[in-house]
Design a protein around this motif. Structure first.
Motif, PDB file in Angstrom:
ATOM      1  N   LYS A   1       0.831  -1.207   0.000  1.00 57.49           N
ATOM      2  CA  LYS A   1       0.000   0.000   0.000  1.00 57.49           C
ATOM      3  C   LYS A   1       0.864   1.255   0.000  1.00 57.49           C
ATOM      4  N   GLY A   2       1.933   1.229   0.785  1.00 59.15           N
ATOM      5  CA  GLY A   2       2.827   2.379   0.848  1.00 59.15           C
ATOM      6  C   GLY A   2       3.537   2.618  -0.465  1.00 59.15           C
ATOM      7  N   TYR A   3       3.934   1.522  -1.106  1.00 60.75           N
ATOM      8  CA  TYR A   3       4.621   1.626  -2.404  1.00 60.75           C
ATOM      9  C   TYR A   3       3.698   2.242  -3.449  1.00 60.75           C
ATOM     10  N   LEU A   4       2.471   1.752  -3.530  1.00 59.84           N
ATOM     11  CA  LEU A   4       1.528   2.262  -4.521  1.00 59.84           C
ATOM     12  C   LEU A   4       1.178   3.721  -4.260  1.00 59.84           C
ATOM     13  N   LYS A   5       1.063   4.093  -2.996  1.00 65.64           N
ATOM     14  CA  LYS A   5       0.785   5.484  -2.651  1.00 65.64           C
ATOM     15  C   LYS A   5       1.949   6.372  -3.072  1.00 65.64           C
ATOM     16  N   GLY A   6       3.163   5.875  -2.890  1.00 66.72           N
ATOM     17  CA  GLY A   6       4.349   6.659  -3.190  1.00 66.72           C
ATOM     18  C   GLY A   6       4.541   6.936  -4.666  1.00 66.72           C
ATOM     19  N   ILE A   7       4.114   6.006  -5.527  1.00 67.81           N
ATOM     20  CA  ILE A   7       4.338   6.170  -6.965  1.00 67.81           C
ATOM     21  C   ILE A   7       3.110   6.708  -7.700  1.00 67.81           C
ATOM     22  N   GLU A   8       2.052   7.011  -6.968  1.00 70.25           N
ATOM     23  CA  GLU A   8       0.794   7.400  -7.598  1.00 70.25           C
ATOM     24  C   GLU A   8       0.951   8.572  -8.565  1.00 70.25           C
ATOM     25  N   THR A   9       1.754   9.584  -8.197  1.00 67.08           N
ATOM     26  CA  THR A   9       1.903  10.772  -9.037  1.00 67.08           C
ATOM     27  C   THR A   9       3.101  10.658  -9.988  1.00 67.08           C
ATOM     28  N   GLU A  10       3.800   9.549  -9.961  1.00 66.94           N
ATOM     29  CA  GLU A  10       4.919   9.325 -10.864  1.00 66.94           C
ATOM     30  C   GLU A  10       4.525   8.289 -11.926  1.00 66.94           C
ATOM     31  N   PRO A  11       5.198   8.274 -13.080  1.00 65.75           N
ATOM     32  CA  PRO A  11       4.900   7.237 -14.078  1.00 65.75           C
ATOM     33  C   PRO A  11       5.148   5.843 -13.490  1.00 65.75           C
ATOM     34  N   HIS A  12       4.193   4.944 -13.665  1.00 64.09           N
ATOM     35  CA  HIS A  12       4.337   3.578 -13.161  1.00 64.09           C
ATOM     36  C   HIS A  12       3.527   2.627 -14.036  1.00 64.09           C
ATOM     37  N   ASN A  13       3.588   1.328 -13.702  1.00 63.10           N
ATOM     38  CA  ASN A  13       2.985   0.297 -14.566  1.00 63.10           C
ATOM     39  C   ASN A  13       3.443   0.514 -16.010  1.00 63.10           C
ATOM     40  N   VAL A  14       4.756   0.591 -16.170  1.00 58.34           N
ATOM     41  CA  VAL A  14       5.348   0.949 -17.459  1.00 58.34           C
ATOM     42  C   VAL A  14       5.573  -0.292 -18.325  1.00 58.34           C
ATOM     43  N   LYS A  15       5.154  -0.179 -19.575  1.00 57.92           N
ATOM     44  CA  LYS A  15       5.347  -1.250 -20.558  1.00 57.92           C
ATOM     45  C   LYS A  15       5.912  -0.623 -21.831  1.00 57.92           C
ATOM     46  N   VAL A  16       7.009  -1.175 -22.338  1.00 52.33           N
ATOM     47  CA  VAL A  16       7.717  -0.573 -23.466  1.00 52.33           C
ATOM     48  C   VAL A  16       7.785  -1.545 -24.645  1.00 52.33           C
TER      49      VAL A  16
END
Length: 219
Positions: A61-76
């Motif tokens: 939960k803390g990890y997901l909260k921390g990255i919420e405003t940053e790009p995440h779930n990245v697929k290239v």
């Protein structure tokens, strides 16, 4: 980030067994665990990511909260093409990611003139994608890289050794950039027909059509 759930189920009579779920997005996994815990029979819940790292509920939960405003779930997706007649290489990459509750697609291509083979072009396309991730400030996250080049995917996933000197230089350059960004890379080989967006961008680059475009993806 995708995870699977592992938990111990305790029956009313005290017997128990361990269950493991299929892989799913971390947000969905947390919702399922919340529902499971309502039964009062679930113990020792952990989440396991694609790198076999274990997460407790509070940690995830803390990890997901921390990255919420940053790009995440990245697929290239990446692809490279080489024209022997002109000695030009076309590079293409498509980056899908989430940020602040929205989904985005970034398309980028480029042309190079100092390469000598299609394999080099494929490596250069992957490197181009990393430069774009750096500009997006993607860091210390798992990222999936998808391409149709057996050489690049099998080299970077260490399925095959890198023998050619030119390709070894590219592989080392990519590994160094991944290390600097703190990216945990996972590689996936797909058929060419599943990589059409990146392939089209590479072809457009060979035809001197430059593209840099970002769009919001609607559900």
């Amino acid at each position: 980030m995708n995870v699977l759930i592992e938990w111990t189920y305790k029956s009313p009579k005290g017997s128990g067994t361990v269950f493991r779920s299929e892989e799913m997005p971390a947000e969905k996994a947390l919702l399922i665990v919340e529902d499971l815990e309502k039964t009062g029979r679930v113990k020792d819940v952990v989440f396991i990511d694609q790198f076999d790292t274990s997460w407790m509920v509070k940690e995830l939960k803390g990890y997901l909260k921390g990255i919420e405003t940053e790009p995440h779930n990245v697929k290239v997706y990446f692809d490279g093409g080489f024209d022997i007649a002109t000695s030009k290489a076309g590079l293409g990459c498509v980056i899908y990611y989430e940020q602040s509750g929205k989904s985005y697609r970034l398309r980028r291509n480029a042309v190079l003139t100092n390469l000598v083979s299609n394999n080099e072009a494929e490596y250069a396309a992957l490197h181009l994608a990393l430069l774009e991730l750096e500009l997006l400030e993607v860091h210390h996250l798992p990222v999936q890289f998808i391409g149709d080049s057996q050489v690049v995917i099998n080299h970077m996933s260490e399925e095959w050794p890198v023998i050619e000197k030119d390709l070894s230089v590219w592989a080392n350059k990519i590994d160094e950039k991944l290390k600097v960004l703190g990216i945990q890379a996972a590689y996936k080989l797909v058929p060419r027909k599943s990589n059409t967006e990146a392939d089209r961008l590479a072809t457009q680059a060979l035809n001197d059509i430059e593209i840099t475009a970002k769009s919001e993806q609607m559900g």
